[in-house]
Structure formats: C-alpha cells, structure tokens
Design a protein around this motif. Structure first.
Motif, short mmCIF file in Angstrom:
data_model
loop_
_atom_site.label_atom_id
_atom_site.label_comp_id
_atom_site.label_asym_id
_atom_site.label_seq_id
_atom_site.Cartn_x
_atom_site.Cartn_y
_atom_site.Cartn_z
N VAL A 201 0.23 -31.46 -18.08
CA VAL A 201 -1.21 -31.72 -18.05
C VAL A 201 -1.63 -32.46 -19.32
O VAL A 201 -2.55 -33.30 -19.29
N ARG A 202 -0.93 -32.21 -20.43
CA ARG A 202 -1.22 -32.89 -21.70
C ARG A 202 -0.64 -34.30 -21.75
O ARG A 202 -0.87 -35.03 -22.71
N TYR A 203 0.18 -34.67 -20.77
CA TYR A 203 0.90 -35.95 -20.77
C TYR A 203 1.86 -36.05 -21.95
O TYR A 203 1.84 -36.99 -22.73
N ASN A 204 2.73 -35.05 -22.06
CA ASN A 204 3.73 -35.01 -23.12
C ASN A 204 5.12 -35.01 -22.48
O ASN A 204 5.75 -33.95 -22.35
N ILE A 211 11.62 -28.73 -21.93
CA ILE A 211 11.32 -27.42 -21.34
C ILE A 211 11.91 -27.31 -19.94
O ILE A 211 12.45 -26.26 -19.56
N SER A 212 11.82 -28.38 -19.16
CA SER A 212 12.35 -28.31 -17.78
C SER A 212 13.87 -28.15 -17.79
O SER A 212 14.43 -27.52 -16.89
N GLN A 213 14.54 -28.69 -18.78
CA GLN A 213 15.99 -28.49 -18.88
C GLN A 213 16.30 -27.04 -19.20
O GLN A 213 17.24 -26.45 -18.63
N ALA A 214 15.51 -26.44 -20.10
CA ALA A 214 15.69 -25.01 -20.40
C ALA A 214 15.42 -24.17 -19.15
O ALA A 214 16.12 -23.17 -18.90
N LEU A 215 14.43 -24.57 -18.36
CA LEU A 215 14.12 -23.88 -17.12
C LEU A 215 15.27 -24.01 -16.13
O LEU A 215 15.66 -23.02 -15.47
N ALA A 216 15.84 -25.19 -16.03
CA ALA A 216 16.98 -25.39 -15.13
C ALA A 216 18.16 -24.53 -15.55
O ALA A 216 18.85 -23.93 -14.71
N ASP A 217 18.40 -24.44 -16.85
CA ASP A 217 19.53 -23.65 -17.36
C ASP A 217 19.36 -22.17 -17.03
O ASP A 217 20.31 -21.52 -16.55
N ILE A 218 18.17 -21.62 -17.27
CA ILE A 218 17.99 -20.19 -17.03
C ILE A 218 17.96 -19.89 -15.53
O ILE A 218 18.45 -18.85 -15.08
N SER A 242 7.84 -41.51 -17.09
CA SER A 242 6.87 -41.76 -18.15
C SER A 242 7.48 -42.57 -19.28
O SER A 242 6.77 -43.30 -19.99
N GLY A 243 8.80 -42.46 -19.44
CA GLY A 243 9.46 -43.21 -20.50
C GLY A 243 9.96 -44.57 -20.07
O GLY A 243 10.09 -45.48 -20.89
N SER A 244 10.24 -44.73 -18.77
CA SER A 244 10.87 -45.98 -18.33
C SER A 244 10.24 -46.61 -17.10
O SER A 244 10.47 -47.80 -16.83
N ALA A 245 9.49 -45.83 -16.33
CA ALA A 245 8.92 -46.29 -15.05
C ALA A 245 10.00 -46.80 -14.10
O ALA A 245 9.78 -47.71 -13.30
N ALA A 246 11.20 -46.20 -14.20
CA ALA A 246 12.32 -46.64 -13.36
C ALA A 246 12.11 -46.21 -11.91
O ALA A 246 11.53 -45.15 -11.63
N VAL A 247 12.60 -47.01 -10.99
CA VAL A 247 12.49 -46.70 -9.57
C VAL A 247 13.22 -45.40 -9.25
O VAL A 247 12.76 -44.60 -8.43
#
Length: 403
Positions: A201-204, A211-218, A242-247
């Motif tokens: 929501v903060r666009y970070n 955080i999502s990688q930590a969520l995937a791990d747990i 958000s970093g690359s706009a890759a397809v």
C-alpha cells in the motif's frame, strides 16, 4: 464415532465433548486447508449446531471465530457483521471474560473491512491493551494467531491509512517482533502477510520483495495453507514489475491473482486487481486495465469491502489520462470521487494522494486556484513524516502555488 455414540450411548458422548472435538477439527482445518475452504466452513457450521445445546461459552466463542473468519475471507458482508456483533455482545455480557480481547480484535478487522479505519484502530488498540501473556497464551491455538501480534499488524495498516505514518511503521516493526516471540508459525506467517500488504500500500517494492520471500520460506517450512502461495506469487511479481516493468512480472501478477481467486480467498482481491490494472496500463493495455477496475468496482458493490475504494478511483484516473491526456473530465471526476470516499473514511493518506493528483491536473490546466483549494485542506495538519513522499510533493506544489 462421537456422533454414533451420541445415538447409541448418549452418556458416553456428551454434547460438550462433541463440540470440543468439532471446534478442534475446525481449527485444524484452518491451518491445513485455510479459512475459506468448504471443509473448514462445514466443520464450524456443524460446531454451531452443537454449540446451541451446551452452556460452555468458551467453545461457542471458538465457533463464532471460525465462522467469522470464513465470512471475512470470502467477503460475505452481512454474516461477517452478524458474527462480529454476536461475539462482542456475548463477550461483553460476561464479567471479566477473557475472550473480550478477541471480540475487540475481530471487531477491529470488521471495521477495517468496511472502511471504518478510526473504529478499527480503536478496537485493535483495545486488543493490544487487554493482552496478557499468562491469560491469553492459548489464543493463538483457539483463534488462529496470537492476538497481540495480529492486532498490531492490522492496526499498523489502519494507522497508516489514517495518516499516522510514523506510528504505523513503528507498530509494524513491533508486530513482527511479537510474532517471532510467539513462536507460532501461523502467527508469524500472518504477520508477514500483513507487513507485505502495508509495504504494498505504501508502494515500497523492495520491502515487499524481502517480506514476501520470508513469507514464502515460512509457508514452505511449516506447510501453511495454500492461499499464501498466491499472495507470494503476486507480491513478488508486483515487486519485480515495479523495478523493471517486465512482461514476465506482469504474467506473475496475473498468475498470483488467479491462484488467489481459485483458492476461494476473496479478501484483498480488489487492491491486487487495482495494482494489476495499473501494470497493464503501463504495458500499453489501457482498455484491459480500465475494464479490470470497472469489474473491481462492480464486485465491491456486492462485497461491501470499500477500504481500498479511494485508491481504485485514483488509479482509474491515472489510466484514463494515460489513454487520452486531453480527456481530463473523466479523470477529474474519478479523482473527486477518490477524495470524497477518503474523506468519508478519514483515510488521510489516500485523500492526500488523490488531492495531489487532482492538484497536478489543475496546475497543468492553469487552474492554480483550484489546485490550491483541493490540496491545501488535505495537506493541512497532516502529521509530519519523512516516510510519505506524497506529503513532500504536496508541500512543494503548495509552495509553487503560493510564491
């Protein structure tokens, strides 16, 4: 076996024992299948039938929670509100009831669902104040997660939307610390999920990726419910886009949203669909993006889940301008709707975002007086922070409008 005994030898299978067994099954299914799963809903529906025959309030509260959280994840507004009110009424009617803590927690989340962020904060803060480790140590097993960490995580989002940005970020950090101290994997998983939502929501995107990688791990380590997989895929796709706009990132966002929907988890769909629409428009698919937002708004009418509605209208304005920069009337209308919705919800962060966008639109059209009139009230008395770029942008524009 218990049901058979209830028929053949009732004294050997009293209703209270059967109810405890049934709620235990429901709680196990929450962890194994998810809140929204048909098996989970059926288990708690059966538990509610049994609860009507016993006086044990503690077991009834477990049933109410299981039903409530199912309605939340499936976005069923009327029964969601009904179960939250029933839980709170029965808890407050009992002197010194330990489940009052849970009543405030689910009331807070229910308020958040309906866009009442001030009410959400009030209830969630009460949950945090009432929490006592010795008294509520079993709440994580009876009610999904540790109540303090969960309330802190949700309240952090509510505070951020209310414009209390620095408070929100401090509380979000505390939620993760308390979740770790709870030593309860579903609590840690949930705290990470809401932390990722806040950063989304903060666009970070950098924080969302971590955080999502930590969520995937747990989730992998403890075999947490499958709905988390869809969220992880979406969050990671969004962070990459958000970093690359890759397809390929756009494809991952679509895949994550599809997994989320296929799992029957409707909560959060609107905000994810909004982000995907923005990404599609950036990739040149403006009509697809606008259609996705129109679908989200139509679905919102059914689910009555307006907490992200202001942002839907604001991003709709962005896409309209991307399609035709000269056609400002529709964009202006969408931004005015976003501001009105945010004001009605006391959602100061969303209001400032929309007001800044509208002020820039007016500035580009040489309507400086209108730009000042819409932006000044949104920026005035906004709590000072270095963690909300829109506030810096609003202050800079107001300075330019008042040389």
């Amino acid at each position: 076996m218990a049901d058979k005994l209830a028929t053949t030898a009732p004294s050997a299978a009293p209703a209270s024992n059967r109810l405890h067994l049934q709620t235990s099954l429901g709680n196990a299914l929450i962890s194994a299948k998810g809140y929204y799963a048909p098996e989970t809903s059926a288990a708690f529906a059966r538990a509610r039938e049994l609860a009507s025959r016993v006086e044990d309030a503690a077991e009834r509260f477990s049933v109410y929670y299981g039903l409530w959280v199912g309605h939340l994840t499936r976005c069923e507004p009327a029964p969601l509100r009904e179960m939250a009110e029933l839980f709170r009424r029965e808890a407050t009617d009992r002197p010194d009831c330990p489940e009052t803590l849970i009543a405030h927690r689910i009331s807070g989340v229910t308020c958040w669902y309906f866009g009442d962020f001030a009410g959400a904060h009030e209830h969630l803060q009460k949950t945090i104040e009432l929490y006592d480790q010795a008294r509520h140590s079993d709440s994580a097993h009876r009610f999904g997660q540790d109540s303090r960490a969960t309330a802190e995580a949700h309240d952090a989002v509510a505070l951020w939307v209310l414009g209390r940005v620095d408070e929100a970020l401090r509380l979000a950090d505390r939620a993760l610390t308390d979740a770790e101290s709870a030593a309860h994997p579903p609590t840690m998983g949930f705290a990470l999920l809401v932390a990722a939502l806040l950063e989304f929501v903060r666009y970070n995107p950098k924080a969302v990726a971590t955080i999502s990688q930590a969520l995937a791990d747990i989730a992998s380590r403890y075999d947490l419910p499958a709905y988390i997989a869809g969220l992880v895929v979406f969050f990671q796709g969004w962070a990459d886009w958000s970093g690359s706009a890759a397809v390929s990132s756009l494809a991952e966002m679509r895949r994550g949203l599809a997994i989320h929907r296929e799992q029957g988890f409707v909560f959060y769909l609107h905000n994810f669909a909004t982000a995907l629409a923005k990404a599609e428009a950036t990739a040149g698919e403006t009509d697809a993006g606008l259609q996705r937002l129109d679908d989200a708004l139509a679905e919102l009418e059914r689910t009555e889940e307006p907490w992200y509605e202001a942002e839907i209208h604001r991003i709709r304005a962005e896409i309209l301008l991307k399609r035709d920069l000269a056609d400002t009337a529709a964009a202006e209308q969408s931004l005015q709707a976003a501001i009105a919705i945010a004001q009605s919800q006391k959602a100061r962060s969303f209001e400032l975002r929309a007001a800044l966008s509208l002020a820039k639109l007016y500035r580009a059209a040489d309507r400086d007086a209108d730009a000042h009139a819409v932006l000044a009230p949104a920026a005035e008395h906004f709590p000072p922070t270095q963690q909300f770029p829109e506030l810096t942008g609003a202050q800079a524009l107001l300075s330019a409008l008042n040389p």
